[in-house]
Design an enzyme around this catalytic site. Structure first.
Site, short mmCIF file in Angstrom:
data_model
loop_
_atom_site.label_atom_id
_atom_site.label_comp_id
_atom_site.label_asym_id
_atom_site.label_seq_id
_atom_site.Cartn_x
_atom_site.Cartn_y
_atom_site.Cartn_z
N LEU A 10 0.88 -1.16 0.00
CA LEU A 10 0.00 0.00 0.00
C LEU A 10 0.91 1.22 0.00
O LEU A 10 1.87 1.27 0.78
CB LEU A 10 -0.90 0.00 1.24
N ASP A 11 0.65 2.16 -0.89
CA ASP A 11 1.51 3.35 -0.99
C ASP A 11 1.78 3.95 0.38
O ASP A 11 0.88 4.01 1.22
CB ASP A 11 0.84 4.42 -1.85
N ALA A 12 3.00 4.43 0.56
CA ALA A 12 3.34 5.09 1.82
C ALA A 12 2.43 6.29 2.06
O ALA A 12 2.05 6.58 3.20
CB ALA A 12 4.80 5.54 1.80
N ALA A 66 -0.67 6.59 1.19
CA ALA A 66 -2.04 6.17 1.47
C ALA A 66 -2.13 5.57 2.86
O ALA A 66 -1.12 5.30 3.52
CB ALA A 66 -2.49 5.15 0.42
N ARG A 95 -4.51 6.05 -8.22
CA ARG A 95 -4.08 7.43 -8.39
C ARG A 95 -4.02 7.81 -9.87
O ARG A 95 -4.47 8.88 -10.28
CB ARG A 95 -2.72 7.64 -7.71
#
Length: 276
Positions: free
Chosen positions: A132-134, A136, A220
């Site tokens: 999971l994106d940092a 997010a 995104r």
């Protein structure tokens, strides 16, 4: 300050002594700062072909061992928010990852990573299952043995895991189960987008997004491609005072270990997008 040290021991000794005597070591790097960097995962050792983090400063090392230090003062000074343990299923756990927390560390350290924070709190091995994106926040699973990690990772890669997100975007978008299939980095990618609510005053929309593939920055990119970038998206939109307004809110799957149906939903008190 940002610097790297790369040495190979020519004689036996403690790791901290070898680092503190390394050629070219900046004078500002005291033994205490070196120990702090080691504790936070910024030091690596290589022996017999294996490269691992070395956290214990007093570790006795033999000649031929390679030591690497990746020192970045700004990285080591970070103090991320604490993750929240949402469910313990024995061989894996479910967590809330806050904004700014990495899924796993980099060569510059791992104290800001969910994996390391979970390992420290639970005092047992932790294995990454998905990312999971940092920027997010939201739900993540962590496995605690290699077999569990492999079985859960397979579900993500085979798309048998239902993954749902919420995103607050700029502009007013009114849509229901809209398919977005623009390729990401040349690979097929599919997202389904539905509007939950719109805010006329702030000219924003709250969206539910289900993804059937898991490409890098897929949500995104897809929402920016629709002309509605996520608020706070510094890569595909514009930076904002608040963090990236993207939350992983729901996971559903057939547990590969117990064969039970598993549904994990983000608790309301952690759903910051609903509170905006």
């Amino acid at each position: 300050m940002r610097t790297t040290i790369d040495i190979t021991l020519t004689e036996p000794g403690k790791a901290i002594d070898a680092l503190s005597q390394a050629p070219g070591l900046p004078k500002e790097l005291s033994k205490q700062k070196l120990k702090d960097a080691m504790t936070k995962g910024a030091c690596w050792w290589t022996h017999k072909g294996k490269r691992l983090r070395l956290r214990r400063a007093t570790k006795e090392l033999k000649p031929g061992v390679r030591l690497e230090l990746f020192y970045d003062e700004s990285v080591l000074a970070r103090k991320p928010d604490e993750p929240v343990l949402l469910g313990d299923f024995g061989r894996y756990t479910a967590w809330f990852k806050p904004h700014g927390v990495l899924a796993q560390g980099s060569q510059w350290g791992d104290h800001c990573s969910l994996l390391r924070m979970a390992e420290t709190r639970l005092n047992k091995p932790c294995f990454l299952v998905h990312r999971l994106d940092a920027d997010a926040a939201g739900l993540m699973l962590i496995a605690h043995d290699p077999k569990a990690a492999g079985a859960l990772s397979k579900q993500f890669s085979e798309r048998s895991m239902t993954k749902r997100y919420r995103a607050r975007v700029g502009g007013l978008l009114d849509t229901k189960d809209q398919s977005v299939d623009a390729p990401v980095e040349g690979k097929p990618a599919l997202s389904r987008v539905s509007t939950l609510e719109t805010d006329q005053n702030n000219q924003t929309s709250l969206l539910s997004v289900t993804i059937e593939t898991g490409r890098k920055h897929q949500i995104r990119r897809h929402l920016a491609g629709l002309g509605h970038p996520i608020i706070g998206d510094r890569l595909y939109g514009r930076p904002a005072k608040q963090p990236l307004q993207l939350l992983a809110v729901y996971l559903a799957f057939d547990c590969p270990l117990t064969r039970q149906k598993r549904e994990i939903e983000l608790p309301g008190e952690l759903d910051t997008l609903r509170h905006n």
